[in-house]
Design an enzyme around this catalytic site. Structure first.
Site, mmCIF file in Angstrom:
data_model
loop_
_atom_site.group_PDB
_atom_site.id
_atom_site.type_symbol
_atom_site.label_atom_id
_atom_site.label_comp_id
_atom_site.label_asym_id
_atom_site.label_seq_id
_atom_site.Cartn_x
_atom_site.Cartn_y
_atom_site.Cartn_z
ATOM 1 N N PRO A 95 0.793 -1.228 0.000
ATOM 2 C CA PRO A 95 0.000 0.000 0.000
ATOM 3 C C PRO A 95 0.828 1.282 0.000
ATOM 4 O O PRO A 95 1.835 1.378 0.715
ATOM 5 C CB PRO A 95 -0.794 -0.091 1.311
ATOM 6 C CG PRO A 95 -0.833 -1.530 1.633
ATOM 7 C CD PRO A 95 0.400 -2.149 1.060
ATOM 8 N N ASN A 96 0.367 2.207 -0.782
ATOM 9 C CA ASN A 96 0.874 3.582 -0.857
ATOM 10 C C ASN A 96 2.218 3.724 -1.560
ATOM 11 O O ASN A 96 2.681 4.845 -1.782
ATOM 12 C CB ASN A 96 0.942 4.229 0.542
ATOM 13 C CG ASN A 96 -0.426 4.303 1.188
ATOM 14 O OD1 ASN A 96 -1.343 4.864 0.602
ATOM 15 N ND2 ASN A 96 -0.584 3.707 2.353
ATOM 16 N N ARG B 35 5.093 11.186 -2.212
ATOM 17 C CA ARG B 35 4.713 10.854 -0.828
ATOM 18 C C ARG B 35 5.867 11.143 0.142
ATOM 19 O O ARG B 35 6.927 10.498 0.066
ATOM 20 C CB ARG B 35 4.387 9.357 -0.774
ATOM 21 C CG ARG B 35 4.108 8.823 0.591
ATOM 22 C CD ARG B 35 4.117 7.295 0.574
ATOM 23 N NE ARG B 35 3.785 6.789 1.883
ATOM 24 C CZ ARG B 35 4.001 5.551 2.294
ATOM 25 N NH1 ARG B 35 4.553 4.676 1.486
ATOM 26 N NH2 ARG B 35 3.677 5.186 3.494
ATOM 27 N N TYR C 296 10.869 9.305 2.119
ATOM 28 C CA TYR C 296 10.988 8.250 1.110
ATOM 29 C C TYR C 296 11.782 8.646 -0.124
ATOM 30 O O TYR C 296 12.025 7.817 -0.998
ATOM 31 C CB TYR C 296 9.584 7.775 0.704
ATOM 32 C CG TYR C 296 8.822 7.165 1.869
ATOM 33 C CD1 TYR C 296 9.277 6.000 2.478
ATOM 34 C CD2 TYR C 296 7.664 7.765 2.368
ATOM 35 C CE1 TYR C 296 8.601 5.442 3.553
ATOM 36 C CE2 TYR C 296 6.977 7.216 3.443
ATOM 37 C CZ TYR C 296 7.452 6.047 4.030
ATOM 38 O OH TYR C 296 6.788 5.493 5.099
ATOM 39 N N ASN D 195 8.396 -5.304 -0.341
ATOM 40 C CA ASN D 195 8.169 -4.121 0.497
ATOM 41 C C ASN D 195 6.667 -4.067 0.726
ATOM 42 O O ASN D 195 5.908 -3.595 -0.128
ATOM 43 C CB ASN D 195 8.656 -2.838 -0.176
ATOM 44 C CG ASN D 195 8.509 -1.633 0.766
ATOM 45 O OD1 ASN D 195 7.877 -1.736 1.819
ATOM 46 N ND2 ASN D 195 9.073 -0.498 0.381
ATOM 47 N N ALA E 287 2.925 -0.561 5.014
ATOM 48 C CA ALA E 287 2.370 -0.641 6.369
ATOM 49 C C ALA E 287 1.883 -2.042 6.728
ATOM 50 O O ALA E 287 1.799 -2.389 7.918
ATOM 51 C CB ALA E 287 1.237 0.364 6.513
ATOM 52 N N ASP F 206 1.611 -15.635 7.031
ATOM 53 C CA ASP F 206 1.133 -16.991 6.750
ATOM 54 C C ASP F 206 1.335 -17.383 5.289
ATOM 55 O O ASP F 206 1.624 -18.548 4.980
ATOM 56 C CB ASP F 206 -0.352 -17.121 7.107
ATOM 57 C CG ASP F 206 -0.600 -17.231 8.608
ATOM 58 O OD1 ASP F 206 0.388 -17.340 9.366
ATOM 59 O OD2 ASP F 206 -1.774 -17.208 9.009
ATOM 60 N N GLU G 62 12.756 -9.072 2.810
ATOM 61 C CA GLU G 62 11.958 -7.894 3.189
ATOM 62 C C GLU G 62 12.794 -6.638 2.960
ATOM 63 O O GLU G 62 13.951 -6.576 3.386
ATOM 64 C CB GLU G 62 11.573 -8.008 4.667
ATOM 65 C CG GLU G 62 10.878 -6.766 5.216
ATOM 66 C CD GLU G 62 10.563 -6.906 6.706
ATOM 67 O OE1 GLU G 62 10.622 -8.024 7.263
ATOM 68 O OE2 GLU G 62 10.250 -5.872 7.326
ATOM 69 N N HIS H 66 12.748 -2.158 2.939
ATOM 70 C CA HIS H 66 12.113 -0.870 3.209
ATOM 71 C C HIS H 66 13.019 0.239 2.730
ATOM 72 O O HIS H 66 14.252 0.145 2.867
ATOM 73 C CB HIS H 66 11.843 -0.690 4.711
ATOM 74 C CG HIS H 66 10.948 -1.742 5.258
ATOM 75 N ND1 HIS H 66 9.587 -1.749 5.025
ATOM 76 C CD2 HIS H 66 11.208 -2.855 5.974
ATOM 77 C CE1 HIS H 66 9.056 -2.818 5.587
ATOM 78 N NE2 HIS H 66 10.018 -3.503 6.168
ATOM 79 N N LEU H 67 12.402 1.278 2.226
ATOM 80 C CA LEU H 67 13.163 2.468 1.832
ATOM 81 C C LEU H 67 13.725 3.160 3.059
ATOM 82 O O LEU H 67 14.895 3.542 3.107
ATOM 83 C CB LEU H 67 12.234 3.435 1.069
ATOM 84 C CG LEU H 67 11.708 2.894 -0.262
ATOM 85 C CD1 LEU H 67 10.340 3.460 -0.565
ATOM 86 C CD2 LEU H 67 12.684 3.194 -1.369
ATOM 87 N N ARG I 189 12.194 5.032 13.306
ATOM 88 C CA ARG I 189 10.941 5.788 13.171
ATOM 89 C C ARG I 189 9.987 5.449 14.328
ATOM 90 O O ARG I 189 10.423 5.012 15.386
ATOM 91 C CB ARG I 189 10.334 5.507 11.795
ATOM 92 C CG ARG I 189 11.267 5.942 10.656
ATOM 93 C CD ARG I 189 10.659 5.719 9.294
ATOM 94 N NE ARG I 189 9.425 6.498 9.125
ATOM 95 C CZ ARG I 189 8.520 6.258 8.164
ATOM 96 N NH1 ARG I 189 8.721 5.275 7.302
ATOM 97 N NH2 ARG I 189 7.440 7.005 8.064
ATOM 98 N N ARG J 145 6.337 0.992 13.859
ATOM 99 C CA ARG J 145 7.030 0.441 12.677
ATOM 100 C C ARG J 145 8.160 -0.510 13.064
ATOM 101 O O ARG J 145 8.849 -1.050 12.203
ATOM 102 C CB ARG J 145 7.603 1.570 11.808
ATOM 103 C CG ARG J 145 6.558 2.478 11.221
ATOM 104 C CD ARG J 145 7.170 3.531 10.306
ATOM 105 N NE ARG J 145 6.294 4.676 10.206
ATOM 106 C CZ ARG J 145 5.240 4.758 9.383
ATOM 107 N NH1 ARG J 145 4.961 3.776 8.554
ATOM 108 N NH2 ARG J 145 4.480 5.838 9.375
#
Ligand code: DQA
Length: 147
Positions: free
Chosen positions: A10-11, A18, A23, A74, A77, A87, A98, A100-101, A107, A111
């Site tokens: 999402p997003n 954003r 980011y 990524n 949220a 799962d 995994e 993340h930027l 943060r 998170r």
């Protein structure tokens, strides 16, 4: 490794506009293009997707695992909320890195927990778009070609 699936939650479609102070200014398409270049140089197929819907990500994780393709994920949220993604990774035996930027650990405390990390091979966070490229390098470095 014949293909890699890069899945975005999402997003992340809003990247570039954003919260650029967090980011950065690169768009998701910029990230896709830099990964596509590296994959082409290695002869690896790239499937690059984004969805704002949890179920799409569940399905794509299952599909990647069924195809024997590793996943750079990524989850946005959903990283911090989604038992369904946890799962899916475990259930389908998906090979996931995994990413993340942002450095999620520097943060807000909400998170700091990831439902993905315990099911993932590794985690890369805090390097902006380079997080994705580092994950790709990790896959290249550890891949054992099947055909
Ligand atoms: C993010 C970090 C998440 O906490 C956030 O919800 C995102 C982006 C990152 O790439 O830094 O959407 O996954």
């Amino acid at each position: 490794m014949l293909a890699v699936h890069v899945l975005n939650g999402p997003n992340l479609n809003l990247l570039g506009a954003r919260e650029p102070e967090i980011y950065g200014e690169a768009t998701l398409d910029d990230i896709r293009a830099s990964l596509a270049e590296r994959c082409a140089a290695r002869g690896v197929e790239l499937a690059f997707k984004q969805s704002n819907f949890e179920g799409d990500l569940v399905t794509w994780i299952q599909q990647a695992a069924a195809a024997g393709a590793p996943v750079i994920l990524n989850a946005g949220a959903l990283t911090h909320t989604s038992i369904a993604l946890h799962d899916a990774i475990k259930g389908a035996k998906a090979d996931v890195i995994e990413v993340h930027l942002s450095n999620v650990h520097a943060r807000e405390s909400f998170r700091h927990h990831s439902y993905i990390a315990p099911a993932a091979r590794g985690v890369i966070a805090g390097f902006g778009p380079l997080s994705y490229l580092l994950a790709l390098e990790a896959l290249f470095a550890t891949a054992t070609r099947k055909t």
